[in-house]
Design a protein around this motif. Structure first.
Motif, short mmCIF file in Angstrom:
data_model
loop_
_atom_site.label_atom_id
_atom_site.label_comp_id
_atom_site.label_asym_id
_atom_site.label_seq_id
_atom_site.Cartn_x
_atom_site.Cartn_y
_atom_site.Cartn_z
N UNK A 87 36.77 36.59 105.44
CA UNK A 87 35.42 37.17 105.38
C UNK A 87 35.56 38.66 105.15
N UNK A 88 35.12 39.12 103.98
CA UNK A 88 35.25 40.53 103.64
C UNK A 88 34.13 41.33 104.30
N UNK A 89 34.53 42.34 105.06
CA UNK A 89 33.57 43.21 105.71
C UNK A 89 33.10 44.29 104.75
N UNK A 90 34.07 44.96 104.13
CA UNK A 90 33.73 45.98 103.13
C UNK A 90 34.99 46.46 102.43
N UNK A 91 34.80 47.06 101.26
CA UNK A 91 35.87 47.77 100.55
C UNK A 91 35.38 49.20 100.32
N UNK A 92 36.30 50.15 100.33
CA UNK A 92 35.92 51.54 100.13
C UNK A 92 37.16 52.31 99.69
N UNK A 93 36.93 53.50 99.15
CA UNK A 93 38.02 54.29 98.61
C UNK A 93 38.62 55.19 99.69
N UNK A 94 39.77 55.77 99.37
CA UNK A 94 40.44 56.66 100.30
C UNK A 94 39.58 57.88 100.59
N UNK A 95 38.81 58.33 99.60
CA UNK A 95 37.93 59.47 99.80
C UNK A 95 36.88 59.16 100.86
N UNK A 96 36.31 57.97 100.76
CA UNK A 96 35.32 57.55 101.75
C UNK A 96 35.94 57.39 103.13
N UNK A 97 37.25 57.08 103.17
CA UNK A 97 37.94 56.93 104.44
C UNK A 97 37.98 58.25 105.20
N UNK A 98 37.98 59.39 104.46
CA UNK A 98 38.01 60.68 105.12
C UNK A 98 36.85 60.86 106.07
N UNK A 99 35.67 60.42 105.62
CA UNK A 99 34.49 60.51 106.50
C UNK A 99 34.60 59.55 107.66
N UNK A 100 35.18 58.40 107.40
CA UNK A 100 35.31 57.39 108.45
C UNK A 100 36.26 57.85 109.56
N UNK A 101 37.22 58.71 109.23
CA UNK A 101 38.21 59.12 110.21
C UNK A 101 37.60 59.87 111.39
N UNK A 102 36.38 60.36 111.20
CA UNK A 102 35.73 61.03 112.32
C UNK A 102 35.49 60.04 113.45
N UNK A 103 35.44 58.74 113.12
CA UNK A 103 35.29 57.70 114.14
C UNK A 103 36.64 57.20 114.64
N UNK A 104 37.73 57.58 113.97
CA UNK A 104 39.10 57.26 114.37
C UNK A 104 39.40 55.77 114.38
N UNK A 105 38.51 54.92 113.89
CA UNK A 105 38.77 53.49 113.86
C UNK A 105 38.79 52.84 115.22
N UNK A 106 38.13 53.44 116.22
CA UNK A 106 38.13 52.87 117.56
C UNK A 106 37.29 51.60 117.61
#
Length: 222
Positions: A142-161
């Protein structure tokens, strides 16, 4: 451009998950996958909310009795679990083989009966190859989402917790657990959340690691 994929998969849909799911009420976190000499060796953190002195030996015995496991090596031990290296009997197959063939980097993978993966591919072509591999081998995810490494930069503020890790860290911070001297014990935090001392210790430790890893390791590599 690198692309990231998040998906969930039932443990019975891939060999590693199927083997581990027979170990009872325990939680697993995939540390990394190392292809070597035609074999793929996963490194797995195993944790339990019960007594690790009882659960871990039982886990080790079950794994060594499995026809799919050639060797199980205990590498490290923490309060509530340990790190293991698993070497398969025969050639790798299924999901893990597909990830290895697509040269994917597993950034995060955890679960018990159901697993969540966060994986990085070097480009969209390798992601497409991985998708085709899943289709060809009738592996359902079940695919949750796909995104680019650039978009991952913003996500890192959540640290993947995870929600549980964030909840434990916020409560520990609010109650003064990180103060010197500490104003609250792990037992008190665990009682407030209605979980065991081992469980909240695990959530705080792993949550801290997830926040520190991108901050410290990325700066050290500069």
């Amino acid at each position: 451009m690198s692309v990231l994929l998040e998906f969930t998969i039932r443990s019975d849909q891939f060999k590693l998950g199927h083997v581990l799911s027979g170990s009872g009420d325990m939680r697993f976190e995939l540390e990394r996958i190392v292809p070597t000499g035609g074999h793929t060796m996963p490194f797995v953190w195993v944790s339990t909310e019960r007594d690790p002195n009882e659960d871990l030996p039982r886990f080790e015995a079950n794994m060594r009795e499995s026809d799919s496991v050639q060797e199980l090596l205990a590498l490290d031990r923490v309060d509530d679990g340990g790190l293991y290296r698993i070497e398969w009997e025969g050639q790798p197959e299924g999901l893990i083989k597909g990830l290895a063939e697509a040269e994917a980097t597993v950034l995060e993978a955890f679960g018990d009966r159901n697993w969540t993966f966060r994986v990085r591919f070097m480009d969209h072509e390798r992601l497409t190859n991985f998708h085709n591999y899943l289709t060809d081998h009738d592996i359902s995810v079940h695919i949750i989402r796909t995104y680019t490494f650039t978009e991952e930069g913003a996500r890192r503020r959540d640290f993947g917790l995870t929600n549980e890790q964030r909840e434990a860290l916020v409560l520990a911070l609010q109650r003064g657990y990180f103060d010197t001297p500490s104003e609250v014990t792990l037992d008190e935090l665990a009682e407030e959340l209605g979980i065991t001392k081992q469980a909240i210790s695990d959530r705080i430790r792993r949550g801290n690691e997830k926040m520190l890893r991108p901050l410290l390791l990325s700066s050290a590599a500069r």
